[in-house]
Design an enzyme around this catalytic site. Structure first.
Site, mmCIF file in Angstrom:
data_model
loop_
_atom_site.group_PDB
_atom_site.id
_atom_site.type_symbol
_atom_site.label_atom_id
_atom_site.label_comp_id
_atom_site.label_asym_id
_atom_site.label_seq_id
_atom_site.Cartn_x
_atom_site.Cartn_y
_atom_site.Cartn_z
ATOM 1 N N CYS A 4 0.849 -1.197 0.000
ATOM 2 C CA CYS A 4 0.000 0.000 0.000
ATOM 3 C C CYS A 4 0.883 1.245 0.000
ATOM 4 O O CYS A 4 1.719 1.430 0.897
ATOM 5 C CB CYS A 4 -0.910 -0.011 1.225
ATOM 6 S SG CYS A 4 -1.797 1.539 1.460
ATOM 7 N N CYS A 7 0.580 3.347 3.186
ATOM 8 C CA CYS A 7 1.281 2.713 4.314
ATOM 9 C C CYS A 7 2.778 2.947 4.192
ATOM 10 O O CYS A 7 3.464 3.167 5.198
ATOM 11 C CB CYS A 7 0.973 1.222 4.366
ATOM 12 S SG CYS A 7 -0.652 0.818 5.063
ATOM 13 N N HIS A 46 -3.758 0.920 8.456
ATOM 14 C CA HIS A 46 -4.386 0.705 7.154
ATOM 15 C C HIS A 46 -5.875 0.433 7.313
ATOM 16 O O HIS A 46 -6.284 -0.536 7.938
ATOM 17 C CB HIS A 46 -3.734 -0.466 6.403
ATOM 18 C CG HIS A 46 -4.351 -0.649 5.044
ATOM 19 N ND1 HIS A 46 -3.890 0.017 3.933
ATOM 20 C CD2 HIS A 46 -5.432 -1.363 4.634
ATOM 21 C CE1 HIS A 46 -4.645 -0.288 2.895
ATOM 22 N NE2 HIS A 46 -5.594 -1.122 3.297
ATOM 23 N N ASN A 86 -13.307 10.010 -1.336
ATOM 24 C CA ASN A 86 -13.737 9.131 -2.411
ATOM 25 C C ASN A 86 -13.741 7.693 -1.907
ATOM 26 O O ASN A 86 -12.811 7.274 -1.202
ATOM 27 C CB ASN A 86 -12.786 9.265 -3.601
ATOM 28 C CG ASN A 86 -12.848 10.644 -4.223
ATOM 29 O OD1 ASN A 86 -13.907 11.251 -4.298
ATOM 30 N ND2 ASN A 86 -11.706 11.158 -4.658
ATOM 31 N N HIS A 99 -8.502 8.018 2.811
ATOM 32 C CA HIS A 99 -7.891 9.342 2.909
ATOM 33 C C HIS A 99 -8.947 10.404 2.694
ATOM 34 O O HIS A 99 -9.813 10.268 1.833
ATOM 35 C CB HIS A 99 -6.753 9.516 1.894
ATOM 36 C CG HIS A 99 -7.114 9.147 0.495
ATOM 37 N ND1 HIS A 99 -7.177 7.827 0.078
ATOM 38 C CD2 HIS A 99 -7.447 9.896 -0.578
ATOM 39 C CE1 HIS A 99 -7.534 7.802 -1.196
ATOM 40 N NE2 HIS A 99 -7.720 9.042 -1.614
ATOM 41 N N HIS A 101 -9.411 14.153 1.402
ATOM 42 C CA HIS A 101 -8.822 15.289 0.707
ATOM 43 C C HIS A 101 -9.315 16.557 1.405
ATOM 44 O O HIS A 101 -10.525 16.726 1.592
ATOM 45 C CB HIS A 101 -9.297 15.366 -0.748
ATOM 46 C CG HIS A 101 -8.930 14.205 -1.607
ATOM 47 N ND1 HIS A 101 -7.965 14.281 -2.593
ATOM 48 C CD2 HIS A 101 -9.408 12.941 -1.659
ATOM 49 C CE1 HIS A 101 -7.873 13.121 -3.217
ATOM 50 N NE2 HIS A 101 -8.745 12.288 -2.673
HETATM 51 P P1 5GP Z 1 -8.355 9.189 -4.645
HETATM 52 O O1 5GP Z 1 -8.727 9.275 -6.096
HETATM 53 O O2 5GP Z 1 -7.946 7.791 -4.252
HETATM 54 O O3 5GP Z 1 -9.373 9.789 -3.742
HETATM 55 O O4 5GP Z 1 -7.097 10.140 -4.474
HETATM 56 C C1 5GP Z 1 -5.781 9.697 -4.446
HETATM 57 C C2 5GP Z 1 -4.896 10.908 -4.382
HETATM 58 O O5 5GP Z 1 -3.609 10.499 -3.997
HETATM 59 C C3 5GP Z 1 -4.752 11.646 -5.727
HETATM 60 O O6 5GP Z 1 -5.196 13.003 -5.566
HETATM 61 C C4 5GP Z 1 -3.264 11.553 -6.025
HETATM 62 O O7 5GP Z 1 -2.739 12.724 -6.613
HETATM 63 C C5 5GP Z 1 -2.654 11.262 -4.666
HETATM 64 N N1 5GP Z 1 -1.438 10.455 -4.687
HETATM 65 C C6 5GP Z 1 -1.265 9.281 -5.339
HETATM 66 N N2 5GP Z 1 -0.032 8.802 -5.103
HETATM 67 C C7 5GP Z 1 0.579 9.687 -4.282
HETATM 68 C C8 5GP Z 1 1.878 9.735 -3.675
HETATM 69 O O8 5GP Z 1 2.730 8.861 -3.851
HETATM 70 N N3 5GP Z 1 2.153 10.799 -2.891
HETATM 71 C C9 5GP Z 1 1.247 11.790 -2.666
HETATM 72 N N4 5GP Z 1 1.622 12.788 -1.888
HETATM 73 N N5 5GP Z 1 0.001 11.774 -3.206
HETATM 74 C C10 5GP Z 1 -0.319 10.733 -4.002
HETATM 75 ZN ZN ZN Z 2 -2.347 1.321 3.625
#
Ligand code: 5GP
Ligand code: ZN
Length: 116
Positions: A4, A7, A46, A86, A99, A101
């Site tokens: 992950c 993680c 996690h 999301n 997570h 945002h």
């Molecule tokens: P989701 O679509 O799952 O709600 O959002 C995932 C978010 O994680 C996206 O906005 C993407 O830009 C961010 N993200 C993906 N990989 C990484 C990473 O390795 N580091 C950081 N800081 N953000 C990430």
């Molecule tokens: Zn995780």
């Protein structure tokens, strides 16, 4: 969880721009920000998504929301912000570690969703 990405950020195996951390949660800048302020707040433990939470997760979920304003203000969103979590396929969750945002900045973030 070993494969992950979030993680791995918690474990320090992948770098991230951390903006807040305590024993339960971690906040870091999104790698591809959608707004001037775009922070992801995660439980250190996690949890895959809101679709998989159990009653024991309630305190950490509350902490994520309770810390959101402090994080937003500190990062440059003093007059409010939007929280987005999301979830799953329909919510188009890309990273399967829960997570929140936090998006904001000096100006309003725009409409919540495009109407279909
Ligand atoms: P989701 O679509 O799952 O709600 O959002 C995932 C978010 O994680 C996206 O906005 C993407 O830009 C961010 N993200 C993906 N990989 C990484 C990473 O390795 N580091 C950081 N800081 N953000 C990430
Ligand atoms: Zn995780």
């Amino acid at each position: 969880m070993s494969d992950c990405i979030f993680c791995k950020i918690v474990e320090g195996k992948i770098p991230a721009g951390k903006v807040y951390e305590d024993e339960d949660i971690l906040a870091f800048n999104d790698i591809n920000p959608a707004r001037p302020v775009h922070v992801l707040v995660i439980p250190k433990k996690h949890i895959t998504s809101l679709a998989t939470v159990v009653a024991a997760d309630t305190p950490v979920l509350g902490k994520i929301l309770a810390k959101a304003n402090e994080i937003a203000v500190a990062q440059g969103s003093p007059d409010g912000f939007r929280v987005i979590i999301n979830t799953g396929r329909v919510g188009q969750q890309e990273v399967p570690h829960l997570h929140a945002h936090i998006v904001g900045g000096p100006e309003p973030v725009g409409p919540m969703l495009k109407r279909i």
